[in-house]
Design an enzyme around this catalytic site. Structure first.
Site, mmCIF file in Angstrom:
data_model
loop_
_atom_site.group_PDB
_atom_site.id
_atom_site.type_symbol
_atom_site.label_atom_id
_atom_site.label_comp_id
_atom_site.label_asym_id
_atom_site.label_seq_id
_atom_site.Cartn_x
_atom_site.Cartn_y
_atom_site.Cartn_z
ATOM 1 N N TYR A 146 0.864 -1.180 0.000
ATOM 2 C CA TYR A 146 0.000 0.000 0.000
ATOM 3 C C TYR A 146 0.902 1.231 0.000
ATOM 4 C CZ TYR A 146 -4.241 2.616 1.419
ATOM 5 O OH TYR A 146 -5.309 3.473 1.488
ATOM 6 N N LYS A 190 -0.976 -1.172 -4.452
ATOM 7 C CA LYS A 190 -2.022 -0.138 -4.448
ATOM 8 C C LYS A 190 -1.352 1.214 -4.244
ATOM 9 C CE LYS A 190 -5.649 1.715 -1.479
ATOM 10 N NZ LYS A 190 -6.887 1.420 -0.775
ATOM 11 N N LYS A 192 -2.067 5.012 -3.223
ATOM 12 C CA LYS A 192 -3.010 6.010 -2.694
ATOM 13 C C LYS A 192 -2.802 7.300 -3.470
ATOM 14 C CE LYS A 192 -5.460 5.940 0.022
ATOM 15 N NZ LYS A 192 -6.898 5.766 0.027
ATOM 16 N N ASP A 220 -6.094 4.623 -5.946
ATOM 17 C CA ASP A 220 -7.229 5.010 -5.098
ATOM 18 C C ASP A 220 -7.182 6.508 -4.773
ATOM 19 O OD1 ASP A 220 -9.188 5.338 -3.197
ATOM 20 O OD2 ASP A 220 -8.169 4.183 -1.631
ATOM 21 N N ASN A 222 -9.435 8.286 -3.541
ATOM 22 C CA ASN A 222 -10.399 8.620 -2.476
ATOM 23 C C ASN A 222 -11.414 9.676 -2.927
ATOM 24 O OD1 ASN A 222 -8.163 7.795 0.086
ATOM 25 N ND2 ASN A 222 -10.293 7.093 0.056
ATOM 26 N N GLU A 245 -10.099 2.257 -7.854
ATOM 27 C CA GLU A 245 -10.733 2.357 -6.530
ATOM 28 C C GLU A 245 -11.199 3.781 -6.251
ATOM 29 O OE1 GLU A 245 -8.529 0.490 -3.370
ATOM 30 O OE2 GLU A 245 -9.514 1.697 -1.821
ATOM 31 N N ASN A 268 -14.364 1.579 -0.927
ATOM 32 C CA ASN A 268 -14.621 1.499 0.506
ATOM 33 C C ASN A 268 -15.325 2.784 0.947
ATOM 34 O OD1 ASN A 268 -11.587 2.442 0.101
ATOM 35 N ND2 ASN A 268 -12.374 3.496 1.933
ATOM 36 N N ASP A 292 -14.627 -3.772 5.485
ATOM 37 C CA ASP A 292 -13.801 -3.454 6.649
ATOM 38 C C ASP A 292 -14.654 -3.833 7.848
ATOM 39 O OD1 ASP A 292 -12.617 -2.185 8.854
ATOM 40 O OD2 ASP A 292 -11.708 -0.660 7.577
ATOM 41 N N HIS A 319 -10.483 -3.335 3.056
ATOM 42 C CA HIS A 319 -9.949 -1.984 3.228
ATOM 43 C C HIS A 319 -9.203 -1.878 4.551
ATOM 44 C CE1 HIS A 319 -10.869 1.835 5.434
ATOM 45 N NE2 HIS A 319 -10.335 2.358 4.360
ATOM 46 N N SER A 320 -8.331 -0.886 4.666
ATOM 47 C CA SER A 320 -7.630 -0.701 5.937
ATOM 48 C C SER A 320 -7.404 0.773 6.254
ATOM 49 C CB SER A 320 -6.298 -1.449 5.871
ATOM 50 O OG SER A 320 -5.213 -0.674 6.259
ATOM 51 N N ASN A 321 -7.264 1.053 7.535
ATOM 52 C CA ASN A 321 -6.753 2.340 8.028
ATOM 53 C C ASN A 321 -5.539 2.030 8.884
ATOM 54 O OD1 ASN A 321 -10.047 3.584 8.256
ATOM 55 N ND2 ASN A 321 -8.427 4.541 7.102
HETATM 56 O O1 GKR Z 1 -4.811 6.294 5.494
HETATM 57 O O2 GKR Z 1 -4.770 8.079 4.272
HETATM 58 C C1 GKR Z 1 -5.206 6.969 4.539
HETATM 59 C C2 GKR Z 1 -6.244 6.336 3.645
HETATM 60 O O3 GKR Z 1 -6.639 7.240 2.661
HETATM 61 C C3 GKR Z 1 -7.412 5.850 4.436
HETATM 62 O O4 GKR Z 1 -7.897 6.869 5.248
HETATM 63 C C4 GKR Z 1 -8.526 5.312 3.581
HETATM 64 O O5 GKR Z 1 -9.646 5.037 4.379
HETATM 65 O O6 GKR Z 1 -7.051 3.467 3.112
HETATM 66 C C5 GKR Z 1 -8.250 4.005 2.953
HETATM 67 C C6 GKR Z 1 -8.805 3.800 1.568
HETATM 68 O O7 GKR Z 1 -8.516 2.796 0.961
HETATM 69 O O8 GKR Z 1 -9.598 4.638 1.115
HETATM 70 MG MG MG Z 2 -9.946 3.235 -0.632
#
Ligand code: GKR
Ligand code: MG
Length: 423
Positions: A146, A190, A192, A220, A222, A245, A268, A292, A319-321
């Protein structure tokens, strides 16, 4: 097993300056560690969000749950519903962690205790928790690398910079991927996104494709790209993506991107409960649901979701945080019980520091990109009480009480706001 005592301990652990659609991670992430002790002296463990509104509910649950049987998950749900109804409803913030949204109060409090109840029951019976979920269909669960764009260091942390360094360009993001893959053996990647210029982020994904031609890739943003941007960039990404994503906000927006591009969309963000699942089916918004258990309402509801995905021919993954090992093991046990797990799951685990794990023995190994289940009872991990005390003291020493990545970003860029979508 009758419950004698419950402890909910908020903790804070270091988090690197990772960039995302809302801003940047704060120097500390918050979690709560839950201990549910039975009359037999056995303790079941859980881990959940540590943000103030979630913590308030978890702490309010302590008294109503004492005396309940750890088998009695229906009574657990009922008591969570009653307790939440008595508490004031918190205001929604700028959450990227859908689990901390006020609408998820019942689901995430239930989930936090469900894991601990199941852990207590399984430990009492001397069986792995996955056996209470119908048994394992795989011995190890695959996770993905990730990747995040990131700054080299936090503006306001007393700790020295993390070992990962800056990652803002192609070369640096490929180096980050290489370190992650060499250290943990991940096979999928993945990225971000939603943080930097979208064309630059796509160029970085292309650099990853060149460097790791065999690895399935996901991006992703977001939901920080407009429908138009998402469709335009899909033209450049289409051939290299395993799935797209949450490129754009909303069930309708996602449906439009899918219609225009034909790409499989994962989420997610827009399918976070069964009602949204139903609406998404009607619109054709997503093809893969990233579950999640922390906010879908526990391990058993995650299994229900998996069955629904199977029924409606959707993919499922996780999904994860930012999280520690108790959550990682809960994710691993449920993922090991899901027959149709279609992709390597997400985890932030590599981003957490080795000296800040709360389980005995320190961080759990990820080998060949996988976390392996053992035959140990329950989740298979024990709480390290010294570490718990240390991370609780850290929680008490800081003033962060709810995750706010935008507030943190304003320390670097005072004018920072969060239009959605930004690009
Ligand atoms: O940790 O910055 C982060 C992620 O953007 C997280 O807050 C998201 O909830 O990992 C997550 C995602 O897949 O959207
Ligand atoms: Mg996501």
């Amino acid at each position: 097993m009758k419950i004698k005592t419950i402890r909910v301990t908020p903790i804070a652990f270091r988090d690197p300056p990772l960039l995302n659609a809302s801003g940047i991670h704060e120097p500390y992430a918050l979690r709560s560690i839950i201990e549910v002790e039975g009359e037999n002296g056995v303790v079941g463990l859980g881990e959940s969000y540590g943000d103030a509104p979630v913590l308030e509910v978890l702490q309010a649950m302590v008294e109503p749950l004492v005396g309940l049987d750890s088998w009695d998950l229906n009574a657990l749900r009922e008591r969570v519903v009653q307790t939440v109804a008595r508490l004031p409803r918190p205001e929604a913030g700028a959450e990227l962690a859908p689990g901390s949204h006020p609408s998820k109060q019942v689901a995430n409090a239930y989930s936090a205790f469900e894991v601990a109840f199941l852990d207590l029951t399984a430990r009492t019976l001397g069986i792995p928790l996955v056996d209470l979920l119908g048994g394992r269909v795989r011995d190890k669960v695959p996770y993905s690398a990730y990747l995040f764009f990131k700054y080299a260091e936090h503006i306001d942390s007393p700790y020295p910079p993390d070992a990962w360094g800056e990652a803002l360009n192609e070369e640096q993001i490929v180096a980050q991927a290489r370190t992650m893959i060499e250290t943990y053996g991940f096979e999928s990647i993945k990225l971000k996104a939603g943080a930097l210029d979208p064309d630059h982020e796509v160029a970085c994904l292309n650099a990853l494709k060149k460097a790791f031609p065999e690895a399935p890739l996901r991006i992703d943003p977001n939901a920080n790209w407009s429908v138009e941007t998402s469709i335009r960039l899909a033209g450049e990404l289409g051939d290299i993506l395993q799935y797209y994503e949450d490129p754009t906000p909303g069930l309708e927006g996602m449906a439009e991107v899918h219609r225009a591009t034909g790409l499989p969309l994962a989420t997610n963000m827009v399918v976070t409960d069964f009602d949204e699942f139903r609406r998404s089916l009607a619109l054709g918004s997503v093809q893969i649901v990233l579950s999640d258990h922390h906010y879908w309402g526990g391990l058993r509801d995650t299994q229900v979701l998996a069955r629904m995905c199977e029924t409606f021919d959707l993919g499922i993954s996780m999904h994860s945080n930012s999280h520690l090992g108790i959550s990682l093991m809960a994710m691993t046990h449920v993922a090991a019980s899901v027959r149709n797990l279609s992709y390597a799951c997400d985890t932030h685990y590599p981003w957490q520091e080795a000296d800040e794990e709360v389980i005995v023995g320190g961080k759990l190994p990820i080998v060949g990109g996988c976390v392996e289940l053992t035959d140990k009872p329950g989740l298979g991990v024990e709480l390290d009480h010294d570490q718990l005390a240390k991370l609780h003291a850290q929680f008490l020493s800081i003033d962060i009480r709810s995750r706010d990545d935008a507030r943190q970003m304003r320390k670097y860029k005072p004018e920072w706001t969060n239009p959605k979508p930004r690009f």
